[in-house]
Design an enzyme around this catalytic site. Sequence first.
Site, PDB file in Angstrom:
ATOM      1  N   ARG A 154       0.188  10.471   0.626  1.00  0.00           N
ATOM      2  CA  ARG A 154       0.541  11.343   1.474  1.00  0.00           C
ATOM      3  C   ARG A 154       1.741  12.550   0.993  1.00  0.00           C
ATOM      4  NH1 ARG A 154       0.564   8.287   7.325  1.00  0.00           N
ATOM      5  NH2 ARG A 154      -1.521   6.999   6.985  1.00  0.00           N
ATOM      6  N   THR A 180      -4.621   5.984   1.791  1.00  0.00           N
ATOM      7  CA  THR A 180      -4.849   7.489   2.295  1.00  0.00           C
ATOM      8  C   THR A 180      -5.836   7.865   1.065  1.00  0.00           C
ATOM      9  OG1 THR A 180      -2.807   7.416   3.504  1.00  0.00           O
ATOM     10  CG2 THR A 180      -4.151   9.424   3.707  1.00  0.00           C
ATOM     11  N   GLU A 231       1.003  -1.324  -0.073  1.00  0.00           N
ATOM     12  CA  GLU A 231      -0.027   0.063   0.032  1.00  0.00           C
ATOM     13  C   GLU A 231       0.864   1.299   0.085  1.00  0.00           C
ATOM     14  OE1 GLU A 231      -2.771   2.443   3.039  1.00  0.00           O
ATOM     15  OE2 GLU A 231      -2.952   0.356   3.050  1.00  0.00           O
ATOM     16  N   LYS A 274     -11.109  -1.892   6.244  1.00  0.00           N
ATOM     17  CA  LYS A 274      -9.825  -1.406   7.073  1.00  0.00           C
ATOM     18  C   LYS A 274     -10.343  -0.922   8.449  1.00  0.00           C
ATOM     19  CE  LYS A 274      -6.162   2.295   7.117  1.00  0.00           C
ATOM     20  NZ  LYS A 274      -5.455   3.092   6.322  1.00  0.00           N
TER      21      LYS A 274
END
Length: 207
Positions: free
Chosen positions: A44, A68, A40, A128
Amino acid sequence: MDAHELMGLCPVVPVVVLEDPDLAVPLARALVAGGLPAIELTLRTPAALDAIKRIAAEVPQAVVGAGTIITSDQVKAAADAGARFLVSPGCTDRLRGAMADSGLPFLPGVATASEALTLFEHGVTAMKFFPAKAAGGTAYLRALGGPLPLARFCPTGGITLETAADYLALPNVGCVGGTWLTPPALVQAGDWAQIEHLARQAAAVRP
């Protein structure tokens, strides 16, 4: 591949923050060599989409995803870059819809039973759990197992090599996400051998 199959690829999914896209390919190769094909890349940093694109093009053994994800625009950008799955820290109806429309497996973030129930209404049962440690850890997830037997979680946030097995022992946990596998100092130094070692440790984690 659906989201439940995604969680079965490896017990620990490395959660990676990259500042330099030139490091993406050797990093991915080290993680795959260590037995962790699902990676993953978090959106960011400005380098994230380029990093995903490079891994998708040059490391075919890797199943690279984008984390994210917080906007519909990011869903499209990640898919265009070659991401093979999507992960969000939380979820809204609009974001869920965009991720579902992408055709990619996705793990929407939840932290409460009500958020999980909202996803159930749309047929989503793989999620998640974030932030795992701060939101109650294994005790909280164990408590959710009774009333929400259909939910299967990938807990992320505050998990370590030492605690990963405790999460994986829960019947409603499919895998965990971990940031400890790619410490910035090791990544910047290009210490791929040590990162491969950390990946091998994580790939061997069992309940």
